[in-house]
Design an enzyme around this catalytic site. Structure first.
Site, PDB file in Angstrom:
ATOM      1  CE  LYS A 100       4.878   6.515  -0.755  1.00 26.29           C
ATOM      2  NZ  LYS A 100       4.128   6.021   0.405  1.00 26.29           N
ATOM      3  CB  CYS A 106      -3.282   6.291  -1.995  1.00 28.13           C
ATOM      4  SG  CYS A 106      -1.763   6.059  -2.902  1.00 28.13           S
ATOM      5  CG  ASP A 110       1.078  -0.017   2.306  1.00 31.05           C
ATOM      6  OD1 ASP A 110       0.450   0.879   1.749  1.00 31.05           O
ATOM      7  OD2 ASP A 110       1.317  -0.011   3.529  1.00 31.05           O
ATOM      8  CB  VAL A 159      -4.923  -1.063   7.577  1.00 34.68           C
ATOM      9  CG1 VAL A 159      -4.214   0.264   7.856  1.00 34.68           C
ATOM     10  CG2 VAL A 159      -4.224  -2.199   8.321  1.00 34.68           C
TER      11      VAL A 159
END
Ligand code: EPU
Length: 477
Positions: free
Chosen positions: A50, A148, A350, A372
């Site tokens: 992605k 997000c 992630d 992060v």
């Protein structure tokens, strides 16, 4: 309405303050019923990453001939970029192969702010249109960004870099207006932090800026290197030096590319974590060892087993011979670990949320220091309501003090396990936390209702079909 009544009891993380309102989500009836407690077993495939595919699509704008991109997943971000490209005159069509997209940028044109604003709030990718549109049209309009809600996510590095290239940026209530009255010129620029997006911004702008650009403290994630491969195929001259220095020699024209992207290492790790948390066994076709080494080390330290089944050289071979990585829970107890998220080659931010669900099943105290994003632990509240024992702290509990240590953000977590998870009604706060909620529901005893699951389609292609392939007991009510 049932959804309205249960909304009052939702488990909703308080740190993700901008997360969708429980009532708003509930009223959409966007819910997945998950009967947990069954190990995930089987094989699924991940396609192009992605976080590369959407950027490669933007790069197609820079060419003066068509580009072809293979293995494009059907996810929301791709749709947003496709829509924006279409508005700017790029013809996007399906190629012969499933997942192949063809971009014809020969007639790039301006779009109205109203048309562009249809995509406001839907993704972060529009900010990367700045450089390519300035090169092709001399001006650009960028709508409000989405993505997000995992911290403030400013774009100051992007705007500073664009100004260094000679762009003027005007912030208005409707969005950003940019122009480059004197063209774009190469520059020397150091990022305050190795931001992925800002590095991509510089790459997509510098490749056709006049002269040489030197970017210091650049991000060097595999997705960035793959974007550099795309740009190099188009005719760009880019040198990646040691110590996060990237040097770009601007060229006058770029042509189209043909590219098969690196596979989605975030999705691969998410399914691996799901296998571990549910005591299952999942082969992720397409997963590549080279891009997942840090994850694999932690996976093994936790007690998970894996086998690399892809015997092709990295990034080589033909699609027909594809293997991947097989992940499984070997039985017995999992081990607690200490980990810190970081920029590449560190442990990806992630990967954190899906793995934490598996860490609730490990014996002892695990420590996670998120360096992060400042607000990426809010989802742990929902896990606690399901029986997990996770405490979040403002201190830097990892080895290294990070940017958030003195800024009052709860960015470290201590996970005490093992905990028996039980079912709950959950509202998905963001993409990766959403997937972790889903994993928790799959691992828990009983029937959970997960609201707002559509958000997962932003980054996980066909996740419901994949769950079915892995034997999960899920249904739409
Ligand atoms: N930052 C700034 N100013 C900027 C840009 C970034 O302060 O102008 C800060 C951010 O607030 C953050 C840090 O720098 O604290 C890193 O942000 P970065 O720019 O690297 O992130 P991004 O480009 O916005 C991409 C991925 C994220 C992934 C990060 C880190 C895309 C579309 N998104 O975001 O992926 O977490 O890099 O690897 O590529 C996801 O896929 O769910 C996702 C959030």
């Amino acid at each position: 309405m049932t959804a309205f009544r249960v909304a009052m009891n939702f488990v909703r993380p308080s740190l993700d303050t901008a997360a969708p309102n429980a009532l708003e989500v509930a009223l959409t009836d966007d819910v997945l019923v998950v009967h947990g407690g069954t190990p995930l077993e089987g094989r699924i495939r991940v396609r192009g990453a992605k976080n590369l595919v959407s950027k490669a699509m933007v790069a197609a704008l820079l060419g003066d001939t068509p580009s072809r991109l293979f293995d494009v997943p059907r996810i929301r971000d791709v749709e947003v970029v496709r829509g924006l490209l279409g508005l700017h005159g790029v013809k996007v069509s399906d190629g012969d192969e499933e997942g192949e997209l063809v971009f014809d940028p020969t007639n790039v044109e301006s779009a109205s702010t109203d048309q562009i604003n249809v995509h406001a709030g839907s993704s972060r990718i529009p900010i990367l249109f700045c450089g390519p549109l300035l090169h092709r049209l001399g001006h650009a309009f960028i709508p409000d960004l989405g993505g997000c809600h995992i911290g403030p996510r400013p774009i100051d590095f992007h705007l500073q870099a664009l100004r260094e290239f000679g762009a003027t940026v005007e912030k208005t209530p409707e969005g950003l207006h940019l122009s480059a009255p004197n063209g774009l010129h190469g520059t020397k620029f150091a990022l305050p932090y190795p931001s992925v997006g800002a590095t991509e911004q510089v790459l997509l702008t510098a490749v056709m800026a006049e002269g040489v650009t030197e970017l210091r403290n650049a991000a060097v994630e595999p997705e960035i290197i793959d974007l550099i491969c795309v740009l190099q195929k188009m005719g760009a001259i880019i040198k990646v030096h040691t110590d996060r220095v990237i040097e770009i020699q601007g060229v006058k024209r770029l042509h189209g590319y043909t590219h098969r992207p690196i596979p989605d290492r975030i999705e691969a790790a998410s399914w691996a974590a799901a296998a571990l948390a549910t005591r299952g066994h999942v082969e992720v076709l397409g997963a590549q060892q080279a891009d997942m080494m840090t994850f694999l080390n932690i996976f093994r330290s936790v007690g998970g087993e894996y086998e690399v089944t892809d015997l092709r050289p990295p990034r080589g071979g033909s699609p027909g011979q594809e293997g991947g990585i097989r992940f499984w829970h070997p039985g017995g107890e999992l081990n607690a670990v200490a980990l810190e998220t970081d920029v590449h080659p560190g442990f990806m931010t992630d990967w954190q949320q899906p793995l934490v669900v598996a860490l609730t099943q490990a014996r002892g105290l695990s420590i996670v220091h998120e360096t992060v994003y400042e607000q990426r632990l809010g989802y742990t509240e929902a896990l606690n309501t399901m029986g997990a024992n996770i405490q979040v702290y403002r201190d830097c509990l990892g080895g290294t003090p990070c940017r958030f240590g003195r800024r009052n953000f709860k960015h470290s977590a201590v996970i005490a396990g093992p905990s028996k998870l039980h079912a709950a009604d959950l509202v998905i706060p963001d993409l990766r936390a959403g997937f972790s909620h889903l994993i928790a529901a799959l691992a828990a005893e009983g029937t959970s209702r997960v609201y707002g699951v559509d958000l997962i389609n932003r980054g996980y292609e066909d996740f419901e079909a994949k769950l079915a392939d892995l034997g999960a007991h899920v249904e739409r009510p």
